[in-house]
Structure formats: C-alpha cells, structure tokens
Design a protein around this motif. Structure first.
Motif, PDB file in Angstrom:
ATOM      1  N   LEU A 161       3.541  -5.669   4.070  1.00 63.50           N
ATOM      2  CA  LEU A 161       3.026  -4.460   3.436  1.00 63.50           C
ATOM      3  C   LEU A 161       3.701  -3.262   4.102  1.00 63.50           C
ATOM      4  O   LEU A 161       3.425  -2.954   5.263  1.00 63.50           O
ATOM      5  CB  LEU A 161       1.507  -4.404   3.590  1.00 63.50           C
ATOM      6  N   ALA A 162       4.617  -2.632   3.381  1.00 67.50           N
ATOM      7  CA  ALA A 162       5.412  -1.536   3.947  1.00 67.50           C
ATOM      8  C   ALA A 162       4.545  -0.344   4.332  1.00 67.50           C
ATOM      9  O   ALA A 162       4.678   0.210   5.413  1.00 67.50           O
ATOM     10  CB  ALA A 162       6.505  -1.120   2.970  1.00 67.50           C
ATOM     11  N   ALA A 163       3.660   0.055   3.420  1.00 65.69           N
ATOM     12  CA  ALA A 163       2.779   1.196   3.685  1.00 65.69           C
ATOM     13  C   ALA A 163       1.499   0.668   4.308  1.00 65.69           C
ATOM     14  O   ALA A 163       0.555   0.308   3.615  1.00 65.69           O
ATOM     15  CB  ALA A 163       2.477   1.945   2.398  1.00 65.69           C
ATOM     16  N   THR A 164       1.485   0.595   5.619  1.00 62.62           N
ATOM     17  CA  THR A 164       0.307   0.067   6.303  1.00 62.62           C
ATOM     18  C   THR A 164      -0.049   0.965   7.483  1.00 62.62           C
ATOM     19  O   THR A 164       0.830   1.559   8.099  1.00 62.62           O
ATOM     20  CB  THR A 164       0.546  -1.378   6.779  1.00 62.62           C
ATOM     21  N   ASN A 165      -1.319   1.083   7.753  1.00 61.25           N
ATOM     22  CA  ASN A 165      -1.719   1.840   8.930  1.00 61.25           C
ATOM     23  C   ASN A 165      -2.485   0.971   9.928  1.00 61.25           C
ATOM     24  O   ASN A 165      -2.930   1.446  10.960  1.00 61.25           O
ATOM     25  CB  ASN A 165      -2.518   3.100   8.553  1.00 61.25           C
ATOM     26  N   LYS A 183      -2.378  -3.324  11.462  1.00 55.71           N
ATOM     27  CA  LYS A 183      -1.906  -4.700  11.381  1.00 55.71           C
ATOM     28  C   LYS A 183      -2.238  -5.409  12.681  1.00 55.71           C
ATOM     29  O   LYS A 183      -2.433  -4.788  13.723  1.00 55.71           O
ATOM     30  CB  LYS A 183      -0.408  -4.783  11.078  1.00 55.71           C
ATOM     31  N   TYR A 203      -1.699  -7.315   7.359  1.00 59.53           N
ATOM     32  CA  TYR A 203      -1.400  -5.902   7.149  1.00 59.53           C
ATOM     33  C   TYR A 203      -2.520  -5.285   6.318  1.00 59.53           C
ATOM     34  O   TYR A 203      -2.909  -5.851   5.293  1.00 59.53           O
ATOM     35  CB  TYR A 203      -0.094  -5.733   6.370  1.00 59.53           C
ATOM     36  N   ASP A 257      -3.828  -1.500   4.652  1.00 55.97           N
ATOM     37  CA  ASP A 257      -3.633  -0.088   4.365  1.00 55.97           C
ATOM     38  C   ASP A 257      -4.996   0.497   4.043  1.00 55.97           C
ATOM     39  O   ASP A 257      -5.565   0.222   2.981  1.00 55.97           O
ATOM     40  CB  ASP A 257      -2.665   0.097   3.191  1.00 55.97           C
ATOM     41  N   ASP A 292      -7.570   3.589   3.305  1.00 57.09           N
ATOM     42  CA  ASP A 292      -7.696   4.934   2.753  1.00 57.09           C
ATOM     43  C   ASP A 292      -9.102   5.376   3.122  1.00 57.09           C
ATOM     44  O   ASP A 292     -10.068   5.036   2.434  1.00 57.09           O
ATOM     45  CB  ASP A 292      -7.498   4.907   1.238  1.00 57.09           C
ATOM     46  N   ARG A 342      -7.309  -0.117   0.770  1.00 56.83           N
ATOM     47  CA  ARG A 342      -6.505   0.179  -0.420  1.00 56.83           C
ATOM     48  C   ARG A 342      -5.609  -1.014  -0.760  1.00 56.83           C
ATOM     49  O   ARG A 342      -5.450  -1.378  -1.912  1.00 56.83           O
ATOM     50  CB  ARG A 342      -5.649   1.414  -0.199  1.00 56.83           C
ATOM     51  N   ASP A 343      -5.015  -1.620   0.278  1.00 55.65           N
ATOM     52  CA  ASP A 343      -4.170  -2.792   0.070  1.00 55.65           C
ATOM     53  C   ASP A 343      -4.234  -3.654   1.324  1.00 55.65           C
ATOM     54  O   ASP A 343      -4.505  -3.161   2.416  1.00 55.65           O
ATOM     55  CB  ASP A 343      -2.731  -2.382  -0.222  1.00 55.65           C
TER      56      ASP A 343
END
Length: 150
Positions: A25-29, A31, A46, A48, A50, A55-56
């Motif tokens: 997951l590239a857009a992750t905050n 992991k 991973y 993400d 929000d 979110r993902d």
C-alpha cells in the motif's frame, strides 16, 4: 460438523489462492511486520488511516495457506471500519482462536471471520491464523516494526 469443516477448508483455500488486498500500500501512514519463526510466515500489514477510520488496508509477504487466508479475510473485513471496531474484531478473533476446544465457540459479531474457528482444531496453527492480526494491532497503535509469535 462436517459441513463446517468443509466450509473452513473451502474458504481457506479460496483466500489462500486469491488473497484480497495482497499488495504494498503506497499511501500508508501505519505498517507493521509479523513473523512466525516456527514456520517462517512473514507478512507486512499496511494501514492507511483517515482520522480514526481505516481508509485502506493491505498486506504482503509469504506464509502458509492459513496465515495468508487469515490476513486476506482480515483486510477484507476491516476496510472502512474504525480503529475501535478493528480492536473489537481483533479481540473477538483472538478469543475465538485461543478458546478451549471443549467449550462452544463464540463467533458473535465476527461475521465471515467465524469460519476461522476451524483453526481451533489445530493448535499448532493458531499462531499462523493470528499473525497478521497481531501485526495489525501494532500498526494501529503506531508501534510499527516487528511482532513475533514465538
């Protein structure tokens, strides 16, 4: 009981062969990595977030059919949930997986994840099924890094 065992086997095979959300997951905050040294299962989860919502969510790595299926089902179940709902599902799945096999299994609130109750029949595989869940918990707490199921 044979129907449940067959369903368990079918779902494990399905999710193992075609795992959902199996990607970096590239857009992750958040992991975290999970590793089971007894069998070699290794996954990175991973997330993400929000605010308080997932979110993902995705995972990547390698492991046995049970660990891959559990991670796939976990990510499928948690997308769009809050971190509190994710913690509640973690607790429910963990309780189900580690409960005494002589007791009736409590699958209340677990939905499709209840099929993982079949893992209880194989105590050596409980760590396989719970590995990604422990990594998820660390990721949500902001405690990236590695979690081991030793």
């Amino acid at each position: 009981m044979p129907e449940l065992r067959e369903l368990y086997q079918d779902v494990i095979l399905e999710h193992s062969k075609a795992p959902r959300n199996y990607r970096v997951l590239a857009a992750t905050n958040r992991k975290a990595e999970g590793f089971n040294p007894l069998c070699g299962d290794r996954y990175t989860v991973y997330v993400d977030l929000d605010g308080d919502a997932i979110r993902d969510i995705a995972f990547q790595g390698s492991g046995c059919a049970i660990s891959r299926a559990s991670a796939s089902m976990m990510t499928d179940s948690l997308k769009g949930k809050t971190t509190a709902e994710a913690e509640q599902l973690f607790e429910g799945v963990h309780r189900m997986l580690t409960s005494d096999t002589s007791e009736p299994v409590n699958t209340e609130g677990l939905g499709k994840l209840a099929v993982l109750s079949g893992v209880r029949e194989f105590p050596t595989r409980v760590k396989c099924a719970s590995l990604s869940w422990h990594a998820l918990r660390n990721a949500l707490k902001g405690e990236g890094g590695k979690v081991s199921t030793e």
